[in-house]
Write a protein that holds these residues in place. Sequence first.
Motif, PDB file in Angstrom:
ATOM      1  N   TYR A  32      58.421 -35.156 -39.268  1.00 46.08           N
ATOM      2  CA  TYR A  32      58.297 -36.401 -40.015  1.00 46.08           C
ATOM      3  C   TYR A  32      57.107 -36.410 -40.969  1.00 46.08           C
ATOM      4  O   TYR A  32      56.033 -35.910 -40.643  1.00 46.08           O
ATOM      5  CB  TYR A  32      58.103 -37.578 -39.065  1.00 46.08           C
ATOM      6  N   ASP A  99      58.012 -41.208 -40.172  1.00 48.68           N
ATOM      7  CA  ASP A  99      59.182 -40.973 -41.011  1.00 48.68           C
ATOM      8  C   ASP A  99      59.166 -41.837 -42.258  1.00 48.68           C
ATOM      9  O   ASP A  99      60.010 -42.741 -42.431  1.00 48.68           O
ATOM     10  CB  ASP A  99      60.468 -41.194 -40.202  1.00 48.68           C
ATOM     11  N   ASP A 101      59.514 -42.411 -46.310  1.00 52.63           N
ATOM     12  CA  ASP A 101      60.245 -41.906 -47.463  1.00 52.63           C
ATOM     13  C   ASP A 101      59.339 -42.048 -48.689  1.00 52.63           C
ATOM     14  O   ASP A 101      59.182 -43.149 -49.225  1.00 52.63           O
ATOM     15  CB  ASP A 101      61.537 -42.691 -47.648  1.00 52.63           C
ATOM     16  N   TYR A 103      59.784 -41.174 -51.576  1.00 52.80           N
ATOM     17  CA  TYR A 103      60.515 -41.428 -52.817  1.00 52.80           C
ATOM     18  C   TYR A 103      61.028 -42.867 -52.899  1.00 52.80           C
ATOM     19  O   TYR A 103      61.664 -43.228 -53.891  1.00 52.80           O
ATOM     20  CB  TYR A 103      61.671 -40.444 -52.951  1.00 52.80           C
ATOM     21  N   SER A 104      60.769 -43.631 -51.868  1.00 49.56           N
ATOM     22  CA  SER A 104      61.198 -45.039 -51.831  1.00 49.56           C
ATOM     23  C   SER A 104      60.012 -45.933 -51.491  1.00 49.56           C
ATOM     24  O   SER A 104      60.087 -46.742 -50.549  1.00 49.56           O
ATOM     25  CB  SER A 104      62.324 -45.234 -50.816  1.00 49.56           C
ATOM     26  N   TYR A 106      57.287 -45.373 -50.029  1.00 54.05           N
ATOM     27  CA  TYR A 106      56.768 -45.146 -48.684  1.00 54.05           C
ATOM     28  C   TYR A 106      57.451 -46.034 -47.638  1.00 54.05           C
ATOM     29  O   TYR A 106      56.810 -46.512 -46.690  1.00 54.05           O
ATOM     30  CB  TYR A 106      55.253 -45.344 -48.641  1.00 54.05           C
ATOM     31  N   LEU A 109      61.048 -45.385 -42.114  1.00 55.66           N
ATOM     32  CA  LEU A 109      62.374 -45.253 -41.539  1.00 55.66           C
ATOM     33  C   LEU A 109      62.315 -45.109 -40.021  1.00 55.66           C
ATOM     34  O   LEU A 109      63.343 -45.230 -39.359  1.00 55.66           O
ATOM     35  CB  LEU A 109      63.075 -44.023 -42.137  1.00 55.66           C
TER      36      LEU A 109
END
Length: 122
Positions: A32, A99, A101, A103-104, A106, A109
């Motif tokens: 992660y 986990d 992201d 690209y989003s 931070y 998830l």
Amino acid sequence: QVQLVESGGGLVQAGGSLRLSCAASGRTFRSYTMGWFRQAPGKEREFVAAISWGGARTYYTDSVKGRFAISRDNAKNAVYLQMNSLKPEDTAVYYCAADLDIYSDYAVLGSWGQGTQVTVSS
């Protein structure tokens, strides 16, 4: 799901340092991107720092660049946040998260820890 437990918060004077630790359970931890967030009283939770699964890439919000350093030890299932030159505006509850992201914006998830209080006095 990875379970996260933060420690290392406390009261420190402006200009001082603290090191936060996040202990993780679960075999998937090392796969992660991990991160730290914080929430000050009356404010929304904000991203602070993130680190890729292998530790090669790190990311910081502008207000902590040059003062904070995120690191991880996959053998110990742990993530750290070294905080130097602390300012009163760094006062917040700090949360570890699993986990992310990157690209989003931070987005988290995975799991959140319960938080640890950091208070910086002027």
